[in-house]
Design an enzyme around this catalytic site. Structure first.
Site, PDB file in Angstrom:
ATOM      1  N   TRP A   1     -19.453  17.057  11.221  1.00  0.00           N
ATOM      2  CA  TRP A   1     -18.459  16.654  10.231  1.00  0.00           C
ATOM      3  C   TRP A   1     -18.501  17.563   9.004  1.00  0.00           C
ATOM      4  CZ3 TRP A   1     -14.888  13.676  12.023  1.00  0.00           C
ATOM      5  CH2 TRP A   1     -15.181  12.684  12.962  1.00  0.00           C
TER       6      TRP A   1
ATOM      7  N   GLU B   1      -5.691  -3.007  -1.697  1.00  0.00           N
ATOM      8  CA  GLU B   1      -6.295  -4.203  -1.130  1.00  0.00           C
ATOM      9  C   GLU B   1      -7.375  -4.804  -2.030  1.00  0.00           C
ATOM     10  OE1 GLU B   1      -5.196  -1.568   2.456  1.00  0.00           O
ATOM     11  OE2 GLU B   1      -5.714  -1.346   0.340  1.00  0.00           O
TER      12      GLU B   1
ATOM     13  N   LYS C   1     -13.834  17.669  11.987  1.00  0.00           N
ATOM     14  CA  LYS C   1     -14.898  17.665  12.993  1.00  0.00           C
ATOM     15  C   LYS C   1     -14.914  19.026  13.678  1.00  0.00           C
ATOM     16  CE  LYS C   1     -17.190  14.701  16.333  1.00  0.00           C
ATOM     17  NZ  LYS C   1     -17.127  13.432  17.096  1.00  0.00           N
TER      18      LYS C   1
ATOM     19  N   THR D   1       0.840  -1.187   0.000  1.00  0.00           N
ATOM     20  CA  THR D   1       0.000   0.000   0.000  1.00  0.00           C
ATOM     21  C   THR D   1       0.880   1.244   0.000  1.00  0.00           C
ATOM     22  OG1 THR D   1      -0.108   0.073   2.423  1.00  0.00           O
ATOM     23  CG2 THR D   1      -1.782  -1.236   1.282  1.00  0.00           C
TER      24      THR D   1
END
Length: 536
Positions: free
Chosen positions: A434, A318, A429, A175
Site C-alpha cells: 500500500w 455521518e 496498491k 453526504t
C-alpha cells in the site's frame, strides 16, 4: 428540559444580546442580534402551516450562507418540521434527486439562485410551494408565483412554539457523494444540541462568547460544521459570507468584522495564503479550524508565523460532522515548536463524547500503538446509526455492532492522535504493497512551488497500480525536482512515476478534492506507458 434547537435559540436570545450577526449578500451588509434572529425564527415557525407544512415534513433550502438561511436553520426545526439544506454546488439532476428522495414539500430559495433552480423545477414534482429569500437580485421569471420571504413572516406573531421531542429529526443532510450516491443523514434535535455543546469544550472548537465566527463551510454542508448552533449556545458573534468566498473577500471580512475563529476546507486557506495577508488583515484572527482534507505541514507553519493557530479536524456528514480536532496535549507542551506544530498535521484526538477504534479486515480491534493500521470506526451521541432510506445495502455494510465504518484507514498513536493513511478507495496498491496518497500529497504541497497536489492510482502492467501526481504549480518547477523533493521523505518506490501539471484540480460541491472525478478524467490517460499531456 429537552435538548432541542428551541433550547439553543432561547439560550442565544438570553445570553447574546450584544453579539453581532452579520450577513453579506449582493444587497450589501446586514446585521442582527441573537434576540432579533430568535424573533424572526419564531415568525418563520408560525408561518409554515400557511404553506401546508406539518410536523415531520421536510422543508428544503437552496441558498448561500445568509441571515435568512440562518433563521430557517432555527425556525423550521422549532416548528417540528425537518430542515433539508440542498447543496447549491451539485449538478442539477443531483439536486432534483435529493429533493425527491427527501420528499421536500416546500423549498426556500435565494433570489440569486432561482435561475439555477428553474432548470430543474419541472422535475421537483413533490414541492408544493416556493419561497424566495431576498438577496439584492431579481428572481427568475419562473418564480413569479413564489412567496416573498419578508411578506411571509410580516405581521406574524412570534409566540414561542410548543417544545418538540428531542429525539425527533431536526435536519436531514446529504453526504457529498465522493464515493457513491449522496446518502441522507438525519440529525435529531438531541444530536444537534449535543454536537453544538461539544463545540464549546475547551479541547474542541473552544468557542466562547467573545468570539466572532466565520464559517466558510456552507450551511448545506453538515450545517456549516454545526458552528451556527455552537455560536448560539455561546452567545458568540457570527459572520455569514454569502456567495462571495473569494480569497480577497474572506480576508476583507476577517479584517472588517474582527473575526477570531474561521473554519473551512484546506483549499480556502491555501488560496488565502497565496494572497500573503498582512499582520493588519489577521490582527484579530486567532484560530483557523480546517478539515475535509489533509493540511500540508508547511501551510500550518506559514499561518503560525502570522500568529494564527491552524487546527485540523476530522469527521464526516455521518458524524454531524465533528469527531477529532488537533490540540497539543499537556504532557507534550515541552516539545520543540516544530514537533508541536507537526501535531496539527495529524487528524487530532477525539472530542469528548466520540469513541474511536481501529479495526482489521478480520474484525479484530487493533491497539493504539501508532503501528497497527486498519479501518477507523466511530460511535457517539451525534454519530448516525443508519442512513435515511438508502437505495443500496449501506445500512448493512457501513455499520458494525453500533459502530460507523468510516472507510478511512489509519493508525492511532499512544498519545491518542489519529494518523490517516488514506481512504480505503484512494490507497494505491503497488506490487501488493500500500502507498498512501495523503502522505504523498502532503509532501508535494510542502514544496514552495506547489499550490495544490492530488495523487491517484493509475494502471501499471507489472505492479498493478502506481501513483500519479496531479500538480497545480504556483512557481516554475519540473517533475524531476518534485521527485527529488520526495525521495528523502518517502520510500523510493512510493515516488510517482507520472507527474502531470494541470491548471486546476476537480473539487466536490463542498470544496474537497474530488478523487472520484479525477480518476474518471485521468486514470486511463496517465496509465504508465500511455502518452501524457503533461510532464512525466
Amino acid at each position: 428540559m429537552p435538548l432541542s434547537v428551541g433550547m439553543m435559540l432561547r439560550r442565544a436570545a438570553a445570553t447574546g444580546p450584544h453579539a453581532r450577526l452579520v450577513g453579506v449578500t449582493a444587497a450589501g451588509r446586514s446585521t442582527r442580534t441573537w434576540p432579533e434572529l430568535a424573533r424572526r425564527a419564531r415568525q418563520v415557525a408560525a408561518a409554515l402551516p400557511a404553506l401546508g407544512v406539518a410536523p415531520g415534513d421536510r422543508v428544503g433550502t437552496f441558498a448561500w450562507n445568509s441571515l435568512c438561511h440562518l433563521e430557517l436553520c432555527y425556525g423550521v426545526p422549532i416548528a417540528g418540521a425537518v430542515l433539508q439544506p440542498l447543496n447549491v454546488r451539485l449538478f442539477p439532476d443531483q439536486v432534483a434527486a435529493i429533493a425527491a428522495h427527501a420528499e421536500d414539500r416546500v423549498v426556500f430559495v435565494a433570489a440569486s439562485l432561482t435561475a439555477r433552480l428553474a432548470e430543474i423545477r419541472p422535475k421537483l414534482t413533490g414541492v408544493r410551494r416556493y419561497v424566495v429569500l431576498p438577496d439584492g437580485t431579481e428572481p427568475h421569471p419562473d418564480f413569479a408565483d413564489a412567496v416573498d420571504y419578508e411578506e411571509l413572516i410580516a405581521g406574524v406573531a412570534d409566540d414561542e412554539p410548543a417544545e418538540v421531542d428531542e429525539w425527533a429529526a431536526a435536519c436531514l443532510c446529504y453526504t457529498g457523494g465522493t464515493t457513491g450516491r449522496p446518502k441522507g443523514v438525519a440529525y435529531s434535535h438531541r444530536s444537534l444540541a449535543l454536537h453544538a455543546m461539544s463545540g464549546l469544550f475547551a479541547d474542541s472548537f473552544a468557542i466562547r462568547e467573545r468570539d466572532v465566527l466565520l464559517p466558510l463551510t456552507p450551511l448545506f454542508h453538515a450545517t456549516a460544521w454545526g458552528m451556527p448552533y455552537s455560536a448560539a449556545l455561546a452567545g458568540a458573534g457570527l459572520v455569514l459570507a454569502g456567495q462571495d468566498t473569494s480569497p480577497q473577500a474572506v480576508v476583507r471580512l476577517i479584517r472588517q468584522e474582527g473575526v477570531t475563529v474561521a473554519a473551512g476546507v484546506p483549499t480556502f486557506w491555501l488560496a488565502v495564503d497565496q494572497l500573503a495577508p498582512t499582520a493588519e488583515d489577521f490582527a484579530t484572527l486567532q484560530r483557523v479550524l480546517c478539515g475535509g482534507a489533509a493540511i500540508p505541514l508547511e501551510l500550518i507553519q506559514r499561518y503560525h508565523r502570522r500568529g494564527v493557530s491552524m487546527q485540523q479536524g476530522w469527521g464526516m456528514t455521518e458524524m454531524s460532522p465533528s469527531g477529532n480536532l488537533t490540540i497539543v496535549r499537556g504532557h507534550l507542551e515541552g516539545r520543540p515548536e516544530a514537533e508541536r506544530l507537526a501535531l496539527h498535521a495529524t487528524q487530532g484526538v477525539t472530542t469528548a463524547g466520540v469513541e474511536l477504534r481501529v479495526v482489521a479486515p478480520t474484525g479484530e480491534v487493533l491497539p493504539h500503538d501508532g503501528v497497527a493500521a486498519g479501518e477507523i470506526e466511530v460511535r457517539g451521541p451525534w454519530v448516525t446509526a443508519s442512513y435515511y432510506r438508502p437505495d443500496d445495502d449501506a445500512n448493512d455494510t457501513r455499520f458494525r455492532d453500533g459502530w460507523l465504518r468510516t472507510g478511512d484507514v489509519g493508525t492511532v498513536d499512544p498519545d491518542g492522535y489519529l494518523h490517516l493513511i488514506d481512504r480505503d478507495k484512494d490507497l494505491v496498491k503497488s506490487g501488493g504493497e500500500w502507498i498512501s496518497s495523503i502522505e504523498l500529497e502532503n509532501h508535494l504541497m510542502d514544496h514552495e512551488a506547489v499550490a495544490q497536489a492530488m495523487v491517484i492510482a493509475v494502471p501499471h502492467p507489472v505492479w498493478g497500480e502506481r501513483p500519479a501526481a496531479l500538480v497545480v504549480a504556483c512557481a516554475p518547477v519540473d517533475a524531476n525536482a518534485l521527485r527529488a523533493h520526495l525521495l528523502p521523505r518517502v520510500p523510493s518506490w512510493w515516488v510517482p512515476d507520472v507527474v502531470e501539471f494541470v491548471a486546476e484540480l476537480p473539487t466536490t460541491a463542498t470544496g474537497k478534492f474530488d478523487k472520484k472525478r479525477a480518476r474518471a478524467l485521468w486514470r486511463d490517460r496517465l496509465a504508465v506507458g500511455t502518452p501524457s499531456g503533461g510532464e512525466s
